[in-house]
Design a protein around this motif. Structure first.
Motif, PDB file in Angstrom:
ATOM      1  N   LEU A 112       0.818  -1.209   0.000  1.00  0.00           N
ATOM      2  CA  LEU A 112       0.000   0.000   0.000  1.00  0.00           C
ATOM      3  C   LEU A 112       0.853   1.259   0.000  1.00  0.00           C
ATOM      4  O   LEU A 112       0.548   2.227  -0.708  1.00  0.00           O
ATOM      5  N   VAL A 113       1.936   1.263   0.767  1.00  0.00           N
ATOM      6  CA  VAL A 113       2.841   2.417   0.786  1.00  0.00           C
ATOM      7  C   VAL A 113       3.513   2.585  -0.568  1.00  0.00           C
ATOM      8  O   VAL A 113       3.625   3.697  -1.089  1.00  0.00           O
ATOM      9  N   LEU A 114       3.962   1.490  -1.173  1.00  0.00           N
ATOM     10  CA  LEU A 114       4.603   1.566  -2.490  1.00  0.00           C
ATOM     11  C   LEU A 114       3.649   2.111  -3.549  1.00  0.00           C
ATOM     12  O   LEU A 114       4.039   2.960  -4.364  1.00  0.00           O
ATOM     13  N   VAL A 115       2.418   1.640  -3.553  1.00  0.00           N
ATOM     14  CA  VAL A 115       1.431   2.120  -4.526  1.00  0.00           C
ATOM     15  C   VAL A 115       1.174   3.603  -4.309  1.00  0.00           C
ATOM     16  O   VAL A 115       1.093   4.380  -5.271  1.00  0.00           O
TER      17      VAL A 115
ATOM     18  N   ILE B 242       3.771   9.758 -10.075  1.00  0.00           N
ATOM     19  CA  ILE B 242       3.129   9.930 -11.381  1.00  0.00           C
ATOM     20  C   ILE B 242       2.419  11.278 -11.445  1.00  0.00           C
ATOM     21  O   ILE B 242       2.507  11.997 -12.456  1.00  0.00           O
ATOM     22  N   ILE B 243       1.716  11.657 -10.370  1.00  0.00           N
ATOM     23  CA  ILE B 243       1.032  12.948 -10.346  1.00  0.00           C
ATOM     24  C   ILE B 243       2.051  14.086 -10.450  1.00  0.00           C
ATOM     25  O   ILE B 243       1.820  15.083 -11.140  1.00  0.00           O
TER      26      ILE B 243
END
Length: 65
Positions: free
Chosen positions: A25-28, A35-36
């Motif tokens: 979850l942290v990596l995502v 990306i943003i």
């Protein structure tokens, strides 16, 4: 739930499994944030001011009072 099925609680879940899920979850989250950031830089370079400001509002940043 069918008769005789066993449901594992969080207390019975191995620590490594919980740690792996949290790590993913942290990596995502970091990946999406990166990306943003790249999209924001691209919008600035292409002089898409309105889209850049919209992206900043989505991110929750305030660049104008």
């Amino acid at each position: 739930m069918a008769v005789g099925e066993y449901e594992r609680t969080l207390e019975e879940t191995p620590t490594w499994a919980v740690a792996v899920v949290c790590f993913v979850l942290v990596l995502v989250s970091i990946f999406v944030e990166h990306i943003i950031h790249i999209i924001g830089k691209w919008l600035k370079n292409k002089h898409k001011r309105a889209l850049y400001e919209a992206l900043e509002k989505i991110k929750g940043g305030t660049d104008k009072p």
